[in-house]
Design a protein around this motif. Structure first.
Motif, PDB file in Angstrom:
ATOM      1  N   ARG A 100      -4.418   1.619  11.905  1.00  0.00           N
ATOM      2  CA  ARG A 100      -5.552   2.299  11.274  1.00  0.00           C
ATOM      3  C   ARG A 100      -6.642   1.281  10.983  1.00  0.00           C
ATOM      4  N   GLU A 114      -8.807   0.303   8.399  1.00  0.00           N
ATOM      5  CA  GLU A 114      -9.048   0.502   6.975  1.00  0.00           C
ATOM      6  C   GLU A 114      -9.083  -0.848   6.253  1.00  0.00           C
ATOM      7  N   ASN A 160       0.844  -1.190   0.000  1.00  0.00           N
ATOM      8  CA  ASN A 160       0.000   0.000   0.000  1.00  0.00           C
ATOM      9  C   ASN A 160       0.885   1.247   0.000  1.00  0.00           C
ATOM     10  N   CYS A 161       0.625   2.188  -0.887  1.00  0.00           N
ATOM     11  CA  CYS A 161       1.414   3.431  -0.937  1.00  0.00           C
ATOM     12  C   CYS A 161       1.186   4.295   0.301  1.00  0.00           C
ATOM     13  N   ASN A 162       0.023   4.171   0.888  1.00  0.00           N
ATOM     14  CA  ASN A 162      -0.345   4.986   2.035  1.00  0.00           C
ATOM     15  C   ASN A 162       0.091   4.264   3.316  1.00  0.00           C
ATOM     16  N   ASN A 163       1.401   4.088   3.499  1.00  0.00           N
ATOM     17  CA  ASN A 163       1.874   3.366   4.669  1.00  0.00           C
ATOM     18  C   ASN A 163       2.167   4.331   5.816  1.00  0.00           C
ATOM     19  N   TYR A 164       2.424   3.770   6.993  1.00  0.00           N
ATOM     20  CA  TYR A 164       2.602   4.579   8.192  1.00  0.00           C
ATOM     21  C   TYR A 164       3.414   3.799   9.220  1.00  0.00           C
TER      22      TYR A 164
END
Length: 80
Positions: free
Chosen positions: A73, A75, A57-61
Motif C-alpha cells: 500500500r 501510505e 500499525n493496527c491496519n495491517n495486511y
C-alpha cells in the motif's frame, strides 16, 4: 490516553513479554492507535534492568494475498 489494554503476557526467569494495544488523542485532536510488544528484563530485586518496545500499525495486511508478487500500500509510515 483513550485505551491501554494488555492482551497477554509471558514470564520466564528474569524476562517478561507483554502484548498490548494503545490509543491516545494528541493535543491537536489527532487520534493514534497501535499494537505493541514490550520486552522487559528484570534485576534480581525485581526492578526493570532493560526495556525494549516495538509498535505495529493496527491496519495491517497480507501483501501476498493476490499472489507471489507482493503488493504494498502507498501510505505514510507511523512514527514508530
Amino acid at each position: 490516553m483513550l485505551e491501554c489494554d494488555i492482551k497477554q503476557f509471558f514470564h520466564k526467569d528474569n524476562q517478561t513479554i507483554v502484548e498490548w494495544h494503545f490509543k491516545n488523542k494528541m493535543n491537536k485532536g489527532k487520534v493514534e492507535e497501535f499494537d505493541g510488544i514490550s520486552l522487559i528484563i528484570w534485576t534480581a530485586d525485581n526492578k526493570i534492568k532493560a526495556l525494549k518496545e516495538f509498535g505495529c500499525n493496527c491496519n495491517n495486511y497480507n501483501p501476498y494475498k493476490e499472489g507471489e508478487t507482493p503488493l504494498f500500500r502507498d501510505e505514510k509510515v507511523n512514527w514508530f
